[in-house]
Scaffold this motif. Structure first.
Motif: not given
Length: 313
Positions: A213-229
């Motif tokens: 999840v930290r990696t996904a956030r570091a890639k710049g993904l929006d919070e909704k995508t991080v939480v759901i996907r």
């Protein structure tokens, strides 16, 4: 994946056989004589003995068990002594009622519990989190029978919005069928929603703190995508097991709710059968309930693999 399913199926065979023995023996521990219950307290000894012979109650227990399990393997669950109907027909007429109630309660529980759990985890230590926890605690703590009676008092007696009891088939009137089961489904679903909310919140908090999840956030993904996907997909694994087990408990454990709302489902059938010492009906209903648990356990294993590809190997 196919090998795992085959392995589970092989494990279920001895499980069901052991359960059948337990079901048969525990039924015989119930106080009272089914022959006397059927004939009446004032019946003569000759009539009682005739009933025992008719239903094989005078035979040794091992022979009674093998007769019963032999019929089960051929699709014959026996005949009800009280209603003089095949047990399979009784189950077939009552199971759809309880199944409809269980599906409505489970949809409500999943819809409310999952959403509340995810929001509580994402907005940790906020008013949303505290409110969701209060809701979950209330749903788990309030007894079903009290909630059912209060809902009848408010929505049926006082407001006259919903029917107080009874059941209408969806094939007769879909709208009235939905309304007849709305209060019972809320009563049953509220407790399960609370449990699902607590488990979802815990699983989501753990997932949101993970490295991926930290990696996904570091890639710049929006919070909704991080939480759901990312977070929610991995957090669903324990919820799948919980949902399967809770759905099984709804099918076999809605006894009080069906009694309160006078719903002719599985719960009412088994209560009446126990009261009348109707061995065949009790054995058939409990065995079918155990079989449902086994099938749901298998579906939960399949759900694991679909939700988490790492488990497929």
């Amino acid at each position: 994946m196919i090998r795992l399913i085959g392995k589970r199926l092989l494990e279920f065979i001895p499980t069901l056989l052991i359960l059948s023995v337990i079901i048969f023996l525990l039924q015989r521990l119930l106080p009272g004589d089914p022959a006397i219950a059927l004939a009446g307290e004032e019946a003569g000894a000759e009539l009682i003995e005739q009933i025992r012979q008719q239903y094989g109650l005078d035979r040794p227990l091992p022979l009674q068990y093998f007769d019963w399990i032999g019929g089960v393997l051929q699709g014959d669950l026996g005949q009800s002594m009280r209603m003089r109907r095949p047990v399979l027909d009784l189950i077939a007429s009552r199971l759809p009622v309880t199944l409809q109630l269980a599906v409505m309660a489970m949809v409500l529980a999943l819809g409310v519990g999952l959403v509340a759990g995810v929001i509580a985890a994402v907005k940790k230590r906020s008013a949303w989190d505290y409110g969701a926890n209060v809701f979950a605690l209330a749903g788990i703590s309030v007894p079903n029978f009290w909630l059912g009676i209060m809902m009848i008092l408010v929505f049926s007696v006082t407001l006259n919005w919903l029917p107080a009891s009874g059941y209408v088939s969806p094939f007769e009137d879909p709208a009235r069928s939905f309304l007849s089961l709305l209060m019972p489904s809320i009563v049953l679903g509220s407790a399960i929603a609370g449990v699902i909310m607590r488990h979802t919140r815990s699983a989501m908090l753990q997932a949101l703190q993970s490295d991926y999840v930290r990696t996904a956030r570091a890639k710049g993904l929006d919070e909704k995508t991080v939480v759901i996907r990312h977070a929610m997909r991995n957090a669903l694994t324990p919820i799948i097991t919980l949902g399967a087990l809770e759905f099984g408990s709804l099918l076999g454990g809605a006894v009080l709710t069906e009694q309160i709302f006078n719903i002719p489902g599985f719960g009412k059938l088994i209560v009446d059968a126990v009261y009348n010492r109707d061995y065949a009906v009790v054995q058939g209903v409990v065995l079918v309930t155990a079989l449902v648990y086994v099938i749901l356990s298998l579906l939960a294993d399949i759900g694991y693999m679909l939700a988490n590809p790492k488990l497929r190997g």
